[in-house]
Write an enzyme that holds these catalytic residues in place. Structure first.
Site, PDB file in Angstrom:
ATOM      1  N   ASP A  33      81.817  22.432 -21.485  1.00 49.63           N
ATOM      2  CA  ASP A  33      81.233  21.848 -22.696  1.00 49.63           C
ATOM      3  C   ASP A  33      81.232  20.320 -22.612  1.00 49.63           C
ATOM      4  OD1 ASP A  33      79.918  22.082 -25.141  1.00 49.63           O
ATOM      5  OD2 ASP A  33      81.775  22.105 -26.298  1.00 49.63           O
ATOM      6  N   LYS A  35      79.870  16.880 -22.969  1.00 50.46           N
ATOM      7  CA  LYS A  35      78.851  16.253 -23.806  1.00 50.46           C
ATOM      8  C   LYS A  35      79.422  14.963 -24.365  1.00 50.46           C
ATOM      9  CE  LYS A  35      80.256  19.182 -27.668  1.00 50.46           C
ATOM     10  NZ  LYS A  35      79.830  20.217 -28.599  1.00 50.46           N
ATOM     11  N   ASN A  38      82.432  14.809 -26.637  1.00 49.22           N
ATOM     12  CA  ASN A  38      83.716  15.167 -26.040  1.00 49.22           C
ATOM     13  C   ASN A  38      84.249  14.058 -25.135  1.00 49.22           C
ATOM     14  OD1 ASN A  38      83.982  17.573 -27.351  1.00 49.22           O
ATOM     15  ND2 ASN A  38      83.119  18.797 -25.698  1.00 49.22           N
TER      16      ASN A  38
END
Length: 153
Positions: A33, A35, A38
């Site tokens: 994940d 991105k 983050n």
């Protein structure tokens, strides 16, 4: 991280993220994940700190061999704009899944946009699966060598 950055700035932000991803991969972990939301940017003692966050849906690669894991097989996990084709197809993930997302993140840092944009998850997924990625240089002043890095990811 948001907006359009110069190639030098984008790489300065991305290098520590790549280091964190590399360390995770060496430990047998795929983030799944990656991105901009983050990535934490902070200042400490006059120095910029870049940290990769949220390993909440990370995959421990060795759990597939043991039959154990936190996620059920066939589950689609991730953020549509950043998902690699194998995530979309609910196939086995590995380090290449994160490298794909790094390419999306670098594209976003360089252009201020996602490489694929649509109204819903299905349309975004189809673009990731069937459309060639656009060159960042089509939207921003990006050296051809950096264009090639994004497209390779």
């Amino acid at each position: 991280l948001s907006g359009r950055f110069s190639p030098q700035e984008a790489l300065e932000y991305l290098e520590p993220v790549c280091d964190a991803v590399s360390a995770a991969h060496e430990a047998g972990i795929v983030h799944r994940d990656l991105k901009a939301t983050n990535v934490l940017i902070a200042e400490s003692e006059g120095k910029r700190l870049v940290k990769l966050l949220d390993f909440g849906i990370a995959k421990i690669l060795t759990d597939e061999a043991s039959g154990q894991g936190l996620n059920r097989p066939g589950a689609t996990l991730g953020t549509p704009h950043h998902m690699a084709p194998e995530q979309i197809r609910c196939e086995r993930v590995d380090a290449r899944t994160d490298i794909y997302a790094i390419g999306v993140l670098l594209y976003q840092l360089l252009t201020g946009q996602y490489p694929f944009n649509a109204e819903d998850f299905r349309q975004i997924s189809l673009l990731h699966l069937h459309s060639p990625p656009p060159r960042p240089s089509s939207l921003a002043r990006v050296p051809l060598a950096l264009d090639a890095v994004v497209l390779r990811c």
